[in-house]
Design an enzyme around this catalytic site. Structure first.
Site, PDB file in Angstrom:
ATOM      1  N   LYS A  39       2.473  -2.517  16.652  1.00 56.19           N
ATOM      2  CA  LYS A  39       3.696  -2.438  15.862  1.00 56.19           C
ATOM      3  C   LYS A  39       3.829  -1.071  15.203  1.00 56.19           C
ATOM      4  CE  LYS A  39       5.930  -4.493  11.780  1.00 56.19           C
ATOM      5  NZ  LYS A  39       5.812  -5.490  10.698  1.00 56.19           N
ATOM      6  N   GLN A  40       2.698  -0.558  14.734  1.00 50.33           N
ATOM      7  CA  GLN A  40       2.734   0.680  13.963  1.00 50.33           C
ATOM      8  C   GLN A  40       1.416   1.419  14.107  1.00 50.33           C
ATOM      9  OE1 GLN A  40       3.280  -2.269  10.878  1.00 50.33           O
ATOM     10  NE2 GLN A  40       2.193  -0.899   9.480  1.00 50.33           N
ATOM     11  N   GLU A  68       0.041  -4.815  12.445  1.00 53.74           N
ATOM     12  CA  GLU A  68       0.179  -6.254  12.211  1.00 53.74           C
ATOM     13  C   GLU A  68       0.426  -7.051  13.494  1.00 53.74           C
ATOM     14  OE1 GLU A  68       3.195  -6.347   9.228  1.00 53.74           O
ATOM     15  OE2 GLU A  68       1.819  -5.735   7.633  1.00 53.74           O
ATOM     16  N   TRP A  98       0.823  -1.220   0.000  1.00 53.58           N
ATOM     17  CA  TRP A  98       0.000   0.000   0.000  1.00 53.58           C
ATOM     18  C   TRP A  98       0.849   1.258   0.000  1.00 53.58           C
ATOM     19  CZ3 TRP A  98      -2.153   1.951   5.277  1.00 53.58           C
ATOM     20  CH2 TRP A  98      -1.183   1.835   6.271  1.00 53.58           C
ATOM     21  N   ASP A  99       2.124   1.088  -0.350  1.00 61.50           N
ATOM     22  CA  ASP A  99       3.065   2.191  -0.199  1.00 61.50           C
ATOM     23  C   ASP A  99       2.805   3.360  -1.135  1.00 61.50           C
ATOM     24  OD1 ASP A  99       4.272  -0.428   0.649  1.00 61.50           O
ATOM     25  OD2 ASP A  99       5.746   0.925   1.497  1.00 61.50           O
TER      26      ASP A  99
END
Length: 807
Positions: free
Chosen positions: A612-613, A492, A353-354
């Site tokens: 995680k993010q 994630e 999805w960058d």
């Protein structure tokens, strides 16, 4: 320190992998890592050449599970070039370094010109000293050409010198350690034929399953008369050249390579095309001149400067690598943008999805490239429809990881190197990738006004994604709300509930809120079309009034979970345990891969309020405060600055930034509330690749989304650029460390927009030659600027402009 030069003094075998990734040269068609030409994949070096869009699929068994993997193929290596004085050993920097014979070693990447230079002094085992100067390019002028020039000076000896030039197809995909037990050989080779021209070499290969023909031709010339001997074996072809060298007099070897595949247009056959291109190419200096002019043209369209040399140098590096991965040469290739660029094999070269972090920069400078990346998604719309149908839904379900044909490429198991165990991988449940694609389509349209794209392609993409999420949403009569179940958010670390056997989470806030936004924008896109096109599209998609009503109903009644006065990451998040962060940091130090640490202990991040993010906080990155408040207000939930502040304060200490994108998002969010912390986090994100902050990941390929995202943060957050309603909005918020920021932009056909921001002033100028004025908005001021004129105003620190967000 030069803001255009990335340099390394001295030879460090432990750092070679990092240097090779950061010194990659490419042109959007193909790229070659910055490995030494005399090196091979030996644990220290990893030569790699990758052609955009060239994937191959091999079957594999992982932990008893039969699967297949599509990999971006490591193509034949055009670089091999080595030398030795007669009777000596071939120059080997590793051996010379170990034995103390490598007298000096410097590597320098010129970002402005796209040239990699290496300067070496070496003494052989017989005491003979040689000086080597080497220049390398991958042509930004001709996407099929690369060149290597090597000049050798014998400092204290004379006599015969032998040169080996080759093309090596015996390469495999072995650039990522954790993949090395998986199938690696993706190339089948034809018998090497010796071209009639003695200067030329040719290697023809075919990818194993995708059957893409690949041809690499190389032309080698020496500045002195030389005898040639040709050699060939399976997957390798080369020639030895012998000439005499005199003390103090240089000998120059020039190697020009041409790369073609059967996917290329306007060719009959790749081998003949490669031979013709290599034979007809000019000399190194002529190629370098055209290459330098091409880079100069690109840099003129990428004007972005800050008065902080260290920061500017890394920003230049990030722009450089972005344009080496996706350039004007990418436009007709039907390729996506790999998360790790064309710089290595991490994530197998897959597309994630960058684009969310990459497209904003491109859209304001190279809208044709941004459009091409969106077309990659449009061409895979049929496969996304089939995926949705197989899952029992209408519309289009895009994959979390994509490669050649748009099928789901996400692995179903992954290895935890700490425990040595193969574990289920549920990241294919990150359905929000489709929402990102729809978001990117609309932001592109807002910034460019490309009504043709919206009418022919963009609206169809958005409607089919909206259709999928409207169908995915389940109605609960007891609450009169819709919910989305069995998905993952961006974080994630959470893919299931601790007490459930089945994967997936319910009502991930990021997914639910962005679904509402996409449903609304899809209907806006439909409304924006001419009436005849609108009717045609509704007929072709069988889009009924009932379904549109469903879109509207879901957008009004979507459920968003809350707890403790903040938005919940997902329904049930409040029931998770708090993590003892201090204990884990004290015990392990670096806990960015907390999931691996806990699993090795027999535990799981699914049990804890530990991310995680950025997940919930992605909402503050993707949507403007006005957009987010509008959605929450219409849904009947609390909204406003107080909610935003509480939510940000809640999740920041519960996130360990295991992704380079996460710290980028956090720097963006904090830039308007805590400038000093935001600047520190921005610098961490900015330097994460150049310092390999994640300890070994950058040698496997740069983090392209994070690279582009740091540049975009300067452009849209620090300069405050947004595009809404046909107006260019500016709301600068410069960090105290930056005295002046200058940008050159393109907006809706206006090429020459120059923006200057200082701590006390904002200035916008429109260069002469533009055919129409441009409207800008600064705070409460609406200004029309005509070609050849400018507008400026004192920077109004007293105001608190809305946080700028996606184009």
């Amino acid at each position: 320190m030069d803001r255009w030069i990335l340099s390394y003094d001295g030879y460090d075998p432990d750092a070679e992998g990092l240097r090779e990734a950061l010194c990659t040269l490419g042109n959007g068609y193909f790229a070659t890592r910055g490995a030494a030409p005399e090196s091979s994949a030996d644990g220290v070096h990893y030569p790699g050449t990758y052609i955009a869009g060239c994937y191959d699929r091999l079957p594999v068994e992982m932990d008893g599970l039969q699967a297949d993997n599509a990999d971006l193929v490591n193509m034949p290596n055009w670089l091999p070039l080595a030398f030795r004085p007669a009777g000596g050993d071939w120059f080997d920097p590793d051996r010379a370094h170990r034995e103390g014979r490598l007298l000096s070693y410097r590597q320098e990447l010129d970002l402005r010109r796209g040239v990699l230079t290496r300067l070496v002094r070496v003494r052989d085992t017989r005491g003979r000293t040689s000086r080597v100067a080497q220049r390398r390019i991958v042509s930004m002028d001709d996407p099929h050409l690369a060149a290597l020039e090597t000049t050798i000076v014998a400092e204290d000896w004379s006599g015969p010198i032998e040169i080996l030039s080759a093309v090596d197809g015996r390469v495999v995909n072995a650039g990522v350690e954790r993949y090395r037990n998986l199938p690696q050989k993706h190339l089948d080779h034809e018998k090497s034929l010796r071209p009639s021209d003695p200067e030329l070499l040719l290697l023809r290969s075919t990818t194993t399953s995708s059957r893409i023909g690949v041809a690499v031709a190389a032309r080698t010339r020496v500045s002195l008369p030389a005898e040639r001997t040709h050699h060939a074996e399976a997957g390798w072809t080369g020639q030895n050249l012998t000439t005499d060298i005199r003390e103090g007099e240089p000998v120059t070897i020039e190697k020009i390579a041409a790369v073609f595949t059967s996917r290329d247009r306007a060719i009959e056959e790749p081998a003949q095309a490669a031979l013709a291109a290599a034979a007809c190419a000019g000399g190194f200096d002529a190629l370098l001149e055209r290459h330098t002019l091409a880079w100069s043209r690109l840099w003129r369209r990428c004007q972005l400067s800050v008065d902080h040399i260290d920061v500017q140098r890394v920003l230049n590096l990030h722009i450089f690598h972005l344009l080496q991965t996706v350039s004007e040469h990418s436009v007709d290739l039907d390729v996506g943008v790999p998360a790790r660029g064309l710089h290595g094999e991490a994530y197998r070269g897959h597309v994630f999805w960058d684009e969310l972090f990459i497209l904003p920069f491109l859209t304001m400078r190279f809208p044709e490239i941004a459009r091409a990346l969106l077309m990659y998604r449009w061409r895979r719309l049929p496969e996304a429809r089939r995926a949705a149908s197989r899952a029992g839904h209408r519309g289009a379900m895009y994959p979390w990881q994509s490669a050649a044909d748009g099928r789901e490429e996400t692995q179903r198991v992954h290895l935890n190197p700490r425990s040595g165990r193969w574990l289920p991988d549920h990241s294919h449940l990150q359905r929000h990738v489709g929402l990102t694609i729809a978001h990117n389509v609309w932001r592109y349209y807002e910034a460019t006004g490309d009504t043709g794209f919206l009418a022919e392609y963009g609206t169809e993409i958005m409607l089919e994604i909206a259709r999928f999420f409207a169908d995915l949403a389940a109605y609960d009569r007891s609450t009169d709300r819709y919910g989305i179940h069995g998905v993952m958010g961006p974080d994630e670390y959470h893919d299931a509930y601790p007490e459930r056997d089945t994967p997936g989470l319910d009502d991930n806030a990021y997914t639910n809120v962005l679904t509402v936004w996409v449903l609304r924008r899809a209907l806006d896109a439909l409304t924006a079309l001419p009436e005849d096109r609108r009717a045609e599209l509704r007929e072709r998609l069988a889009l009924t009034r009932e379904e549109i009503t469903r879109f509207e109903d879901v957008a009004r009644k979507m459920y968003v979970p809350f707890h403790d006065g903040v938005i919940s990451q997902f329904d049930g998040y409040a029931d998770l345990a708090e993590l003892d962060w201090a204990r884990y940091r004290e015990r392990y130090g670096d806990i960015r891969r907390l999931d691996r640490i806990l699993e090795a202990e027999g535990d799981s991040t699914n049990r804890y309020k530990a991310s995680k993010q950025a997940d919930v906080l992605m909402l503050f990155y993707v949507l403007s405060p006005g957009e987010l408040d509008d959605i929450l207000r219409e849904l009947g939930y609390e909204h406003g600055p107080a909610l935003a502040a509480r939510t940000i304060d809640y999740y920041l200490p519960r996130t360990c930034d295991g992704s380079t994108l996460s710290s980028l998002v956090h720097a963006w969010i904090l830039a308007h509330t805590d400038g000093e912390t935001a600047w520190r986090i921005f610098l961490e994100s900015l330097f994460s690749d150049i310092t390999d902050a994640q300890q070994g990941t950058t040698p496997e390929g740069v983090h392209l989304g994070a690279m582009a995202g740091t540049v975009d943060l300067v452009q849209r957050c620090h300069a405050g650029i947004t595009t809404r309603g046909g107006t260019l909005n500016v709301a600068p918020r410069l960090p105290s460390a930056i005295g002046e920021l200058r940008l050159g932009l393109r907006y809706r056909g206006h090429w020459g927009i120059d923006l200057t921001c200082r701590q006390d002033l904002i200035r916008v100028a429109l260069r002469p030659g533009t055919t129409s004025p441009i409207r800008i908005r600064y705070g409460d001021e609406d200004v029309e600027i005509h070609p050849g004129t400018s507008w400026e105003s004192p920077l109004q620190h007293g105001r608190s402009p809305q946080t700028p967000t996606g184009l």
